[in-house]
Design a protein around this motif. Structure first.
Motif, PDB file in Angstrom:
ATOM      1  N   GLN A 109      -6.412 -23.629 125.091  1.00 34.29           N
ATOM      2  CA  GLN A 109      -5.467 -22.674 125.671  1.00 34.29           C
ATOM      3  C   GLN A 109      -5.146 -21.545 124.692  1.00 34.29           C
ATOM      4  N   ARG A 111      -4.185 -21.924 121.781  1.00 35.41           N
ATOM      5  CA  ARG A 111      -2.941 -22.279 121.097  1.00 35.41           C
ATOM      6  C   ARG A 111      -3.022 -23.495 120.172  1.00 35.41           C
ATOM      7  N   TYR A 112      -3.881 -24.450 120.474  1.00 35.06           N
ATOM      8  CA  TYR A 112      -3.861 -25.730 119.762  1.00 35.06           C
ATOM      9  C   TYR A 112      -5.240 -25.956 119.145  1.00 35.06           C
ATOM     10  N   PRO A 173       0.279 -29.132 128.231  1.00 34.04           N
ATOM     11  CA  PRO A 173       1.713 -29.398 128.362  1.00 34.04           C
ATOM     12  C   PRO A 173       2.139 -29.330 129.823  1.00 34.04           C
ATOM     13  N   LYS A 181       9.491 -26.809 129.623  1.00 30.25           N
ATOM     14  CA  LYS A 181       8.489 -27.809 129.237  1.00 30.25           C
ATOM     15  C   LYS A 181       9.076 -29.212 129.320  1.00 30.25           C
ATOM     16  N   ASN A 184       4.811 -32.429 125.947  1.00 32.86           N
ATOM     17  CA  ASN A 184       4.009 -31.679 124.983  1.00 32.86           C
ATOM     18  C   ASN A 184       2.523 -31.784 125.286  1.00 32.86           C
ATOM     19  N   ALA A 185       1.763 -30.852 124.751  1.00 30.38           N
ATOM     20  CA  ALA A 185       0.304 -30.934 124.805  1.00 30.38           C
ATOM     21  C   ALA A 185      -0.145 -32.152 124.015  1.00 30.38           C
ATOM     22  N   GLY A 205       3.743 -27.781 119.736  1.00 29.67           N
ATOM     23  CA  GLY A 205       3.721 -26.344 119.969  1.00 29.67           C
ATOM     24  C   GLY A 205       2.439 -25.758 119.402  1.00 29.67           C
ATOM     25  N   PRO A 206       2.238 -24.440 119.549  1.00 25.92           N
ATOM     26  CA  PRO A 206       1.032 -23.797 119.038  1.00 25.92           C
ATOM     27  C   PRO A 206       0.841 -24.020 117.546  1.00 25.92           C
ATOM     28  N   ASP A 214       3.641 -18.601 122.708  1.00 25.28           N
ATOM     29  CA  ASP A 214       4.336 -19.332 123.763  1.00 25.28           C
ATOM     30  C   ASP A 214       3.473 -20.501 124.231  1.00 25.28           C
ATOM     31  N   GLU A 215       3.984 -21.257 125.217  1.00 23.48           N
ATOM     32  CA  GLU A 215       3.224 -22.342 125.823  1.00 23.48           C
ATOM     33  C   GLU A 215       3.232 -22.157 127.332  1.00 23.48           C
ATOM     34  N   ARG A 216       2.087 -22.423 127.947  1.00 24.28           N
ATOM     35  CA  ARG A 216       1.934 -22.233 129.383  1.00 24.28           C
ATOM     36  C   ARG A 216       1.043 -23.333 129.953  1.00 24.28           C
TER      37      ARG A 216
END
Length: 240
Positions: A109, A111-112, A173, A181, A184-185, A205-206, A214-216
């Motif tokens: 994503q 992010r991770y 997530p 949220k 968590n992922a 989080g990222p 951010d997270e989506r």
């Protein structure tokens, strides 16, 4: 007669649902005949038919062609590679090879990050070694700016210049109807060269150097392009 009609309807409905479910979970091979499945790229990303990284020196070479996407960063072109596809839960497999002392990563994503790194010969791997889940970063933390992160359970890396293989199952997530949220992922499982190096690792989080803070529910797959030479082939994913 009524029972038969109802039964037939149920069979037809189930078969239709099953076919639809198979479509949603079908595996997809990313074409590397061109870069059409990725967002526009900077010039550090090239297509090749063969790549050679020396295991002992900084020498590398490639043959232009198709089937491999190659990153050779040179300022100012050090952009990342983003898929047009956006994913939630996903299983991803790909081959990679890196130059000696090189560094890259795959961001779920955007992010991770699961780290791609020359960790050949490392006896006690850390979060920044190959297969590590990279740490998070907060410059405003009163103690260490870097936190969390997860080292691989063992070092399964091959020598630089050799082709290696990742298989990664990622759980996105979760969010409620208000966008808050609720979960968590999570990296459900990570295998490097056939060896399980992570299972059920939560990411709050990222991670550091993520493309988005951010997270989506959805986001693109991203390959890092600003650190060092890396080549990738046989990218395949299944949206879960």
């Amino acid at each position: 007669m009524k029972f038969s009609i109802i039964g037939l309807f149920c069979v037809v409905f189930f078969c239709s649902w099953e076919r639809e479910a198979q479509k949603k979970t079908a595996s997809h091979s990313v074409s590397l005949n061109n870069l059409s499945e990725f967002n526009p790229t900077t010039s550090n990303w090239k297509l090749a038919r063969a790549v050679r990284f020396s295991p002992s020196t900084d020498e590398n070479s490639f043959e232009p062609g198709k089937g491999i996407v190659l990153n050779l960063p040179a300022k100012p072109d050090t952009g990342h590679l983003f898929t047009k596809m956006h994913h939630g839960d996903i299983e991803v497999e790909f081959d990679f090879t890196i130059a000696k002392k090189s560094n890259s990563g795959v961001y779920f994503q955007g992010r991770y990050e699961v780290q791609i790194y020359d960790s050949w010969g490392v006896k006690t791997p850390a979060f920044y070694d190959c297969g590590g889940i990279y740490q998070r970063w907060d410059k405003n933390r009163t103690s260490k700016n870097g936190f969390e992160g997860k080292a691989p359970a063992q070092n399964a890396s091959k020598a630089p210049g050799e082709w290696q293989h990742f298989k990664i199952v990622f759980r996105a997530p979760r969010f409620d109807k208000n966008g808050e949220k609720t979960e968590n992922a999570r990296f459900v499982k990570v295998l490097l060269n056939g060896v399980v190096i992570h299972e059920n690792v939560e990411v709050t989080g990222p991670t550091r150097s993520a493309a988005f803070e951010d997270e989506r529910p959805l986001g693109p797959l991203m390959f890092q392009g600003d650190h060092g030479p890396v080549a990738i082939r046989h990218i395949r994913y299944t949206l879960l």
